[in-house]
Write a protein that holds these residues in place. Structure first.
Motif, PDB file in Angstrom:
ATOM      1  N   GLU A  11       0.835  -1.208   0.000  1.00 23.34           N
ATOM      2  CA  GLU A  11       0.000   0.000   0.000  1.00 23.34           C
ATOM      3  C   GLU A  11       0.868   1.256   0.000  1.00 23.34           C
ATOM      4  O   GLU A  11       0.587   2.218  -0.709  1.00 23.34           O
ATOM      5  CB  GLU A  11      -0.892  -0.046   1.250  1.00 23.34           C
ATOM      6  CG  GLU A  11      -1.900   1.071   1.349  1.00 23.34           C
ATOM      7  CD  GLU A  11      -3.276   0.659   0.878  1.00 23.34           C
ATOM      8  OE1 GLU A  11      -3.352  -0.169  -0.042  1.00 23.34           O
ATOM      9  OE2 GLU A  11      -4.263   1.170   1.420  1.00 23.34           O
TER      10      GLU A  11
ATOM     11  N   MET B 248      -1.747   4.695  -9.649  1.00 29.98           N
ATOM     12  CA  MET B 248      -2.502   3.492  -9.981  1.00 29.98           C
ATOM     13  C   MET B 248      -4.010   3.764  -9.869  1.00 29.98           C
ATOM     14  O   MET B 248      -4.478   4.356  -8.915  1.00 29.98           O
ATOM     15  CB  MET B 248      -2.113   2.364  -9.029  1.00 29.98           C
ATOM     16  CG  MET B 248      -2.756   1.049  -9.367  1.00 29.98           C
ATOM     17  SD  MET B 248      -2.070  -0.266  -8.342  1.00 29.98           S
ATOM     18  CE  MET B 248      -3.239  -1.571  -8.627  1.00 29.98           C
TER      19      MET B 248
ATOM     20  N   PHE C  58      -4.080   0.014 -14.322  1.00 29.84           N
ATOM     21  CA  PHE C  58      -4.257  -1.117 -13.422  1.00 29.84           C
ATOM     22  C   PHE C  58      -3.243  -2.202 -13.732  1.00 29.84           C
ATOM     23  O   PHE C  58      -2.932  -2.462 -14.888  1.00 29.84           O
ATOM     24  CB  PHE C  58      -5.677  -1.673 -13.540  1.00 29.84           C
ATOM     25  CG  PHE C  58      -5.993  -2.667 -12.466  1.00 29.84           C
ATOM     26  CD1 PHE C  58      -6.267  -2.251 -11.167  1.00 29.84           C
ATOM     27  CD2 PHE C  58      -6.002  -4.023 -12.739  1.00 29.84           C
ATOM     28  CE1 PHE C  58      -6.547  -3.155 -10.174  1.00 29.84           C
ATOM     29  CE2 PHE C  58      -6.279  -4.937 -11.738  1.00 29.84           C
ATOM     30  CZ  PHE C  58      -6.553  -4.497 -10.462  1.00 29.84           C
TER      31      PHE C  58
ATOM     32  N   VAL D  43     -12.911   6.294   7.175  1.00 25.01           N
ATOM     33  CA  VAL D  43     -12.652   4.921   6.728  1.00 25.01           C
ATOM     34  C   VAL D  43     -13.600   4.483   5.612  1.00 25.01           C
ATOM     35  O   VAL D  43     -13.210   3.731   4.721  1.00 25.01           O
ATOM     36  CB  VAL D  43     -12.687   3.910   7.889  1.00 25.01           C
ATOM     37  CG1 VAL D  43     -11.483   4.079   8.782  1.00 25.01           C
ATOM     38  CG2 VAL D  43     -13.964   4.006   8.671  1.00 25.01           C
TER      39      VAL D  43
ATOM     40  N   ILE E 177     -12.193   5.872   2.466  1.00 21.98           N
ATOM     41  CA  ILE E 177     -11.096   5.058   1.912  1.00 21.98           C
ATOM     42  C   ILE E 177     -11.682   3.940   1.061  1.00 21.98           C
ATOM     43  O   ILE E 177     -11.257   3.694  -0.075  1.00 21.98           O
ATOM     44  CB  ILE E 177     -10.242   4.437   3.044  1.00 21.98           C
ATOM     45  CG1 ILE E 177      -9.554   5.515   3.867  1.00 21.98           C
ATOM     46  CG2 ILE E 177      -9.197   3.490   2.460  1.00 21.98           C
ATOM     47  CD1 ILE E 177      -8.781   4.955   5.057  1.00 21.98           C
ATOM     48  N   PHE E 178     -12.696   3.275   1.602  1.00 23.80           N
ATOM     49  CA  PHE E 178     -13.297   2.147   0.882  1.00 23.80           C
ATOM     50  C   PHE E 178     -13.905   2.609  -0.440  1.00 23.80           C
ATOM     51  O   PHE E 178     -13.680   2.005  -1.486  1.00 23.80           O
ATOM     52  CB  PHE E 178     -14.373   1.476   1.750  1.00 23.80           C
ATOM     53  CG  PHE E 178     -14.965   0.259   1.112  1.00 23.80           C
ATOM     54  CD1 PHE E 178     -14.344  -0.968   1.251  1.00 23.80           C
ATOM     55  CD2 PHE E 178     -16.134   0.335   0.361  1.00 23.80           C
ATOM     56  CE1 PHE E 178     -14.881  -2.106   0.662  1.00 23.80           C
ATOM     57  CE2 PHE E 178     -16.678  -0.796  -0.231  1.00 23.80           C
ATOM     58  CZ  PHE E 178     -16.042  -2.020  -0.084  1.00 23.80           C
TER      59      PHE E 178
ATOM     60  N   ALA F  11     -11.290   3.591  -3.078  1.00 25.75           N
ATOM     61  CA  ALA F  11     -10.592   2.461  -3.673  1.00 25.75           C
ATOM     62  C   ALA F  11     -11.532   1.591  -4.510  1.00 25.75           C
ATOM     63  O   ALA F  11     -11.243   1.298  -5.660  1.00 25.75           O
ATOM     64  CB  ALA F  11      -9.930   1.619  -2.582  1.00 25.75           C
ATOM     65  N   PHE F  12     -12.662   1.183  -3.918  1.00 27.26           N
ATOM     66  CA  PHE F  12     -13.456   0.149  -4.571  1.00 27.26           C
ATOM     67  C   PHE F  12     -14.593   0.688  -5.425  1.00 27.26           C
ATOM     68  O   PHE F  12     -15.128  -0.033  -6.253  1.00 27.26           O
ATOM     69  CB  PHE F  12     -14.003  -0.832  -3.532  1.00 27.26           C
ATOM     70  CG  PHE F  12     -12.952  -1.768  -3.032  1.00 27.26           C
ATOM     71  CD1 PHE F  12     -12.585  -2.874  -3.780  1.00 27.26           C
ATOM     72  CD2 PHE F  12     -12.301  -1.526  -1.849  1.00 27.26           C
ATOM     73  CE1 PHE F  12     -11.605  -3.732  -3.338  1.00 27.26           C
ATOM     74  CE2 PHE F  12     -11.310  -2.383  -1.399  1.00 27.26           C
ATOM     75  CZ  PHE F  12     -10.965  -3.484  -2.151  1.00 27.26           C
ATOM     76  N   GLN F  13     -15.009   1.940  -5.228  1.00 23.50           N
ATOM     77  CA  GLN F  13     -16.067   2.466  -6.090  1.00 23.50           C
ATOM     78  C   GLN F  13     -15.512   3.399  -7.163  1.00 23.50           C
ATOM     79  O   GLN F  13     -15.969   3.401  -8.286  1.00 23.50           O
ATOM     80  CB  GLN F  13     -17.125   3.169  -5.243  1.00 23.50           C
ATOM     81  CG  GLN F  13     -17.921   2.161  -4.420  1.00 23.50           C
ATOM     82  CD  GLN F  13     -18.965   2.806  -3.545  1.00 23.50           C
ATOM     83  OE1 GLN F  13     -19.025   4.020  -3.402  1.00 23.50           O
ATOM     84  NE2 GLN F  13     -19.788   1.979  -2.927  1.00 23.50           N
TER      85      GLN F  13
ATOM     86  N   TYR G 147      -6.740   3.868  -6.786  1.00 25.00           N
ATOM     87  CA  TYR G 147      -5.945   3.104  -5.824  1.00 25.00           C
ATOM     88  C   TYR G 147      -4.796   3.915  -5.239  1.00 25.00           C
ATOM     89  O   TYR G 147      -4.520   3.844  -4.033  1.00 25.00           O
ATOM     90  CB  TYR G 147      -5.418   1.830  -6.487  1.00 25.00           C
ATOM     91  CG  TYR G 147      -6.518   0.932  -6.983  1.00 25.00           C
ATOM     92  CD1 TYR G 147      -7.339   0.258  -6.089  1.00 25.00           C
ATOM     93  CD2 TYR G 147      -6.766   0.782  -8.340  1.00 25.00           C
ATOM     94  CE1 TYR G 147      -8.366  -0.546  -6.533  1.00 25.00           C
ATOM     95  CE2 TYR G 147      -7.793  -0.027  -8.800  1.00 25.00           C
ATOM     96  CZ  TYR G 147      -8.593  -0.690  -7.891  1.00 25.00           C
ATOM     97  OH  TYR G 147      -9.607  -1.469  -8.328  1.00 25.00           O
TER      98      TYR G 147
ATOM     99  N   ALA H 158      -5.255   6.525   3.000  1.00 26.37           N
ATOM    100  CA  ALA H 158      -5.317   5.543   4.086  1.00 26.37           C
ATOM    101  C   ALA H 158      -4.160   5.729   5.054  1.00 26.37           C
ATOM    102  O   ALA H 158      -4.339   5.631   6.275  1.00 26.37           O
ATOM    103  CB  ALA H 158      -5.320   4.128   3.516  1.00 26.37           C
TER     104      ALA H 158
END
Lengths: 301, 341
Positions: free
Chosen positions: B68, B76, B81, B295, B298-299, B302-304, B308, B315
């Motif tokens: 990380e 990234m 990716f 938090v 952060i999610f 990154a994921f939606q 990255y 983070a």
């Protein structure tokens, strides 16, 4: 371990040891007692209300799902929702998946933590203090922070959509907390017992295996339970690692369930009840030990 | 439930257990040969005992953190990716400290920036922990006496903690529904206009706090109850003889003697609330950014939004923030003194 004023070991204070009077040391008057009961009844109602309501919702017949009444047993009550959830959805499979992952996780976590905690409790070795500090520091890491690298790692190792990755990742995340709890418990067991066994010809590790481990059964059970409950309730790791339908855990399945059938509220409620009852029973049964486990391992005055 | 799926599940998990046992055996055997037979090292045994945990934590926590850290210096994203390699140098993704400075300048989410998220997180954490401790203390004081129905009260009040959290959250989310949720229906019975719990920023934040207070009070109550039980009744008898009032006894006996239990519980509670990703995620189905805390941001990042590199830097900022807070708090209260002896 000096100066610990907290409940030191697993068997909690017995009923007989509790003060006969209120916390203030005075006998409560009748009126005071009535007020206390009233307040506690309100608190219990607030705590239990959503749950009582879920029972009501689960028994609603299909044409009354969105009713606005509050009776525990609704008019035209039926168990249809339970039947359809059990036989027309994949809930049994999701539960089975969760159970398998969770059991595996709890065993691995326990195995790894039990031996390390012994080293931390009974040996002085270089890196011990640093190791303990690092174990504590891991508790500060936001879960979201590890999810990205774990996801990429799993993709690279082809461990997505596989229970292998789930078990490995889940079992390690609860190891630090388990080590702290077990180390705290081991230290409450007098070292003389092991020394006596060594005089009788046991090696030090044999003494650990034959004396300390059996004496620590309650703590081991707690750690197993902790790991079990943590893995059982995991949502985010499953969300990033598992996407194929037959591999879902119940947390994933249920949250998709709600997304797809926004109005099938009775089925969500029925599923919730069936998942919760065994967990709640287990929890209530073991809650006394769970709590003293936290205070013995994590809390040191 | 097909037989096939059952066999796959059992097979995979069984295989994992066997593989882990095998790796532990190899690790221990190798260490034994190296440390005991060849080096004759004095501390061989504890090192062998700690080794499996150390390796596991290194692979699954230390390595991901280093990965990380590496990514936090690259750009990234979904477009870029793949394996970034060292600092993304070979792919031309290296951006130096840009991601870190961006955290404080550009919006972290679509509109919301770091400082607003920090404010929301502080508000979220402070109000939750305060209400958990006050509620837990009040209930523990009420329950800490000989009375009828004590066990039943305790079991009922502990229920929110006992229920699987995902279920509790799904139920609460449904109950906050504008039309059909119990909360608005109860308000309606009291003659109050229905509230937009899931779409109005203010009410959604409040809904999150209500849910989390409901979830968190039992833990504090049980911990404090344990602390109360460890206080000897003699103190209170002595105080009563000296003519102390019950509020004086509470201030000068109960509170100071609860401190060794309360301080670590508050630290734990603060860290857990700060890092709570479940509640703000589930109780915010409309993805209001005003209900996000650090938090969950952060999610999402990154994921939606698949940013990255940004998410990694973000983070680390959040982690450092929490680390500094915890160290200062522990130093300040001296609460972990004696834990290492």
């Amino acid at each position: 371990m000096s100066g610990s004023t907290v409940v030191p070991s697993i068997p909690v204070v017995k009923e007989a040891d509790r003060p006969a009077k209120g916390a203030g040391g005075r006998h409560d008057s009748r009126r005071k007692r009535a007020v206390i009961h009233l307040l506690l009844i309100v608190a219990a109602l607030v705590a239990a209300f959503p749950i009582i309501r879920v029972f009501g919702v689960a028994m609603r017949p299909g044409n009354r799902i969105l009713d606005s009444e509050f009776s525990i047993i609704p008019p035209g009550a039926t168990l249809d929702a339970f039947r359809s959830v059990l036989f027309e959805t994949d809930l049994p499979l999701w539960l089975f998946n969760s159970l398998v992952i969770t059991t595996g996780t709890a065993f691995v976590g326990l195995l790894i933590a039990a031996t390390s905690a012994y080293a931390f409790a009974r040996y002085r070795f270089p890196g011990r203090g640093l190791g303990l500090t690092m174990l504590l520091a891991t508790q500060l890491i936001p879960a979201a922070m590890l999810l990205v690298p774990l996801y990429i790692l799993a993709v690279q190792l082809k461990l997505t959509n596989s229970f292998v990755g789930m078990v490995i990742a889940l079992s390690v995340t609860s190891v630090p907390f388990s080590i702290w709890i077990l180390r705290g418990y081991y230290e409450t067991v007098p070292v003389e017992l092991e020394e006596a066994a060594q005089i009788d010809g046991c090696s030090k590790l044999e003494a650990f295996w034959r004396i300390l481990l059996p004496l620590s059964t309650p703590a081991l059970a707690i750690v197993f339970l902790f790991n079990f409950l943590a893995a059982w309730n995991d949502y985010f790791l499953a969300r990033i690692l598992l996407s194929k339908e037959p591999l879902l855990t119940w947390t994933l399945g249920l949250s998709r369930f709600q997304g797809q059938f926004q109005t099938q509220w009775n089925e969500l409620a029925a599923a919730s009840i069936m998942i919760s009852i065994p967990v709640v029973a287990l929890f209530l049964y073991s809650s006394k030990w769970l709590v003293s486990g936290v205070t013995a391992g994590g809390v040191k005055g | 439930m097909s037989l096939d799926a059952v066999a796959t599940a059992l097979g995979q998990v069984g295989l994992t257990l066997v593989a882990i046992a095998f790796m532990v055996a190899v690790l221990e055997g190798g260490l034994y040969l190296l440390l005991v037979r060849i080096l004759r090292y004095r501390n061989a045994v504890p090192i062998m005992l700690v080794a499996p945990a150390a390796v596991g934590l290194t692979v699954l926590i230390v390595y991901p953190l280093l990965w990380e850290l590496n990514v936090s210096f690259t750009k990234m994203s979904l477009r870029n990716f793949g394996d970034p390699g060292f600092l993304g140098l070979s792919r031309g993704w290296f951006v130096g400290f840009e991601n870190y400075t961006q955290v404080f300048k550009d919006p972290v989410l679509k509109l919301t920036g770091f400082w607003q998220l920090l404010g929301q997180t502080v508000l979220w954490t402070a109000s939750n922990v305060t209400l958990h401790v006050l509620g837990g203390l009040a209930l523990a004081l009420l329950l800490h006496r000989r009375m009828r129905g004590k066990g039943i009260y305790r079991a009922l009040i502990v229920l929110p903690w006992a229920i699987p959290q995902v279920i509790a959250l799904l139920v609460w989310r449904t109950e906050f529904n504008f039309e059909f949720g119990a909360v608005n229906q109860l308000l309606g019975l009291a003659g109050i206009e229905p509230v937009r719990w899931l779409s109005d920023p203010f009410w959604n934040f409040l809904a999150m706090i209500i849910t989390n207070v409901w979830l968190g009070i039992p833990f504090m109550m049980v911990i404090i109850l344990g602390g109360l039980q460890s206080i000897s009744a003699d103190y209170y008898e002595a105080a009563e003889m000296d003519g102390a009032s019950s509020s004086q006894a509470f201030r000068h006996i109960t509170l100071p003697l609860l401190r060794p239990v309360l301080t670590p519980a508050i630290i734990l509670g603060t860290v857990w609330t700060f890092n709570n990703i479940n509640v703000p995620f589930f109780i915010n189905p409309n993805e209001l950014e005003t209900s996000d805390i650090l938090v969950t941001a952060i999610f999402r990042q990154a994921f939606q939004y698949n940013r990255y590199g940004d998410a990694a830097a973000f983070a680390f900022v959040v982690f450092l923030l929490l680390l500094v807070f915890t160290i200062v708090y522990i130093r300040f209260t001296g609460s972990l003194k004696g834990a290492y002896e």
